[in-house]
Design an enzyme around this catalytic site. Structure first.
Site, PDB file in Angstrom:
ATOM      1  N   LYS A 246      -2.603   9.669   1.456  1.00  0.00           N
ATOM      2  CA  LYS A 246      -1.434   9.404   0.656  1.00  0.00           C
ATOM      3  C   LYS A 246      -1.398   7.937   0.219  1.00  0.00           C
ATOM      4  O   LYS A 246      -0.674   7.560  -0.690  1.00  0.00           O
ATOM      5  CB  LYS A 246      -0.158   9.673   1.483  1.00  0.00           C
TER       6      LYS A 246
ATOM      7  N   GLU B 294      -9.047   4.310  -3.314  1.00  0.00           N
ATOM      8  CA  GLU B 294      -8.638   4.372  -1.909  1.00  0.00           C
ATOM      9  C   GLU B 294      -7.763   3.155  -1.596  1.00  0.00           C
ATOM     10  O   GLU B 294      -7.904   2.104  -2.232  1.00  0.00           O
ATOM     11  CB  GLU B 294      -9.929   4.402  -1.064  1.00  0.00           C
ATOM     12  N   ASP B 295      -6.877   3.294  -0.622  1.00  0.00           N
ATOM     13  CA  ASP B 295      -5.995   2.172  -0.303  1.00  0.00           C
ATOM     14  C   ASP B 295      -6.717   1.032   0.404  1.00  0.00           C
ATOM     15  O   ASP B 295      -6.587  -0.129   0.037  1.00  0.00           O
ATOM     16  CB  ASP B 295      -4.784   2.638   0.524  1.00  0.00           C
TER      17      ASP B 295
ATOM     18  N   ASP C  87     -11.597   0.065   6.093  1.00  0.00           N
ATOM     19  CA  ASP C  87     -11.491  -0.567   7.397  1.00  0.00           C
ATOM     20  C   ASP C  87     -12.864  -0.473   8.061  1.00  0.00           C
ATOM     21  O   ASP C  87     -13.759  -1.276   7.787  1.00  0.00           O
ATOM     22  CB  ASP C  87     -10.375   0.165   8.153  1.00  0.00           C
TER      23      ASP C  87
ATOM     24  N   PHE D  48      -3.357  -5.257  10.708  1.00  0.00           N
ATOM     25  CA  PHE D  48      -2.857  -3.956  10.279  1.00  0.00           C
ATOM     26  C   PHE D  48      -1.716  -4.197   9.301  1.00  0.00           C
ATOM     27  O   PHE D  48      -0.720  -4.833   9.636  1.00  0.00           O
ATOM     28  CB  PHE D  48      -2.386  -3.125  11.472  1.00  0.00           C
TER      29      PHE D  48
ATOM     30  N   ASP E 137       0.798   2.924   5.349  1.00  0.00           N
ATOM     31  CA  ASP E 137       1.816   3.289   6.342  1.00  0.00           C
ATOM     32  C   ASP E 137       1.496   2.786   7.740  1.00  0.00           C
ATOM     33  O   ASP E 137       0.342   2.467   8.066  1.00  0.00           O
ATOM     34  CB  ASP E 137       1.928   4.805   6.432  1.00  0.00           C
TER      35      ASP E 137
HETATM   36  P1  IMP Z   1     -11.744   3.643   7.805  1.00  0.00           P
HETATM   37  O1  IMP Z   1     -12.356   4.998   7.803  1.00  0.00           O
HETATM   38  O2  IMP Z   1     -11.759   3.030   9.172  1.00  0.00           O
HETATM   39  O3  IMP Z   1     -12.286   2.719   6.758  1.00  0.00           O
HETATM   40  O4  IMP Z   1     -10.211   3.858   7.575  1.00  0.00           O
HETATM   41  C1  IMP Z   1      -9.623   3.935   6.388  1.00  0.00           C
HETATM   42  C2  IMP Z   1      -8.221   4.462   6.567  1.00  0.00           C
HETATM   43  O5  IMP Z   1      -7.568   3.918   7.743  1.00  0.00           O
HETATM   44  C3  IMP Z   1      -7.383   4.020   5.413  1.00  0.00           C
HETATM   45  O6  IMP Z   1      -7.493   4.912   4.350  1.00  0.00           O
HETATM   46  C4  IMP Z   1      -6.002   3.962   6.031  1.00  0.00           C
HETATM   47  O7  IMP Z   1      -5.386   5.213   6.005  1.00  0.00           O
HETATM   48  C5  IMP Z   1      -6.237   3.598   7.467  1.00  0.00           C
HETATM   49  N1  IMP Z   1      -6.023   2.161   7.680  1.00  0.00           N
HETATM   50  C6  IMP Z   1      -6.963   1.258   8.039  1.00  0.00           C
HETATM   51  N2  IMP Z   1      -6.437   0.031   8.142  1.00  0.00           N
HETATM   52  C7  IMP Z   1      -5.122   0.166   7.827  1.00  0.00           C
HETATM   53  C8  IMP Z   1      -4.032  -0.771   7.739  1.00  0.00           C
HETATM   54  O8  IMP Z   1      -4.150  -1.994   7.962  1.00  0.00           O
HETATM   55  N3  IMP Z   1      -2.833  -0.251   7.386  1.00  0.00           N
HETATM   56  C9  IMP Z   1      -2.634   1.068   7.121  1.00  0.00           C
HETATM   57  N4  IMP Z   1      -3.627   1.960   7.185  1.00  0.00           N
HETATM   58  C10 IMP Z   1      -4.855   1.517   7.534  1.00  0.00           C
END
Ligand code: IMP
Length: 188
Positions: free
Chosen positions: A42, A98-99, A102, A151, A158
């Site tokens: 989302k 994508e938002d 990470d 974070f 969210d």
């Molecule tokens: P990844 O697979 O570890 O790259 O995670 C990506 C997902 O983790 C993002 O699409 C977010 O939903 C969530 N996420 C990672 N860091 C944050 C943050 O700082 N705030 C909110 N959501 C996060």
């Protein structure tokens, strides 16, 4: 809501200016082409809504939702599509929005899955990037802002499904993070 914020990282104005720049870059890169934009639910909702209004290239958009499993997710990289796109992307120019990247596991999985559907081209555009957290090699093609290992919430992002409606991107006060986390974390 605002009382839970410890620090605003990016104001509405800063976000809007960067989104405009990303839009211009995308307009240049895709000149004369048509695009399919795939937004990741989302968290990318606000970003996608603002970004596509800066894109002059003709486009269609679709939405995808993924979920990842609990605390083990970041190490296991298990990602599941819980809502797939409805359109075929074969021979299309696809831009995934994508938002935040990470560990990179979610985006890597998504890109791999979409690449297997034989698009003409496939690129990613993320609002935020936390390069220091990477567990897999992936660099987004377009990135709004690089941030440290904090974070963040707001502008779609969210914490426990809350704070998405904040118009800014912010870090919460430590006490605001002290509420329970669910087993299966709905993505983005
Ligand atoms: P990844 O697979 O570890 O790259 O995670 C990506 C997902 O983790 C993002 O699409 C977010 O939903 C969530 N996420 C990672 N860091 C944050 C943050 O700082 N705030 C909110 N959501 C996060």
């Amino acid at each position: 809501m605002m009382k839970d914020i410890a620090k605003v990282l990016f104001t509405e104005e800063t976000i809007a200016a960067r989104v405009k720049e990303l839009g211009s870059q995308i307009n240049k890169d895709y000149e004369g082409k048509e695009l399919i934009v795939v937004g990741v639910l989302k968290g990318a909702l606000m970003f996608m809504a603002d970004l596509i209004r800066e894109i002059k290239t003709p486009l269609r958009f679709d939405l995808i939702a993924v979920s990842s499993y609990g605390a083990s997710t970041s190490s296991s990289g298990i990602v599941r599509i819980i809502k797939d796109i409805d359109m075929s992307i074969e021979n299309e120019h696809v831009l995934v929005i994508e938002d935040i990247v990470d560990t990179g596991l979610t985006l890597k999985y998504l890109m791999k899955t979409l690449a297997s559907r034989q698009p003409a081209s496939l690129k990613s555009c993320v609002l935020l990037d936390k390069p220091s957290r990477r567990k897999t090699e992936i660099t987004p093609d377009y990135s709004g802002f690089s941030i440290p290992d904090w974070f963040v919430v707001g502008y779609g992002l969210d914490f426990a499904q809350r704070y998405r409606q904040l118009p800014v991107i912010a870090v919460l006060k430590p006490e605001a993070y002290n509420i329970g986390n669910s087993q299966e974390k709905e993505e983005s």
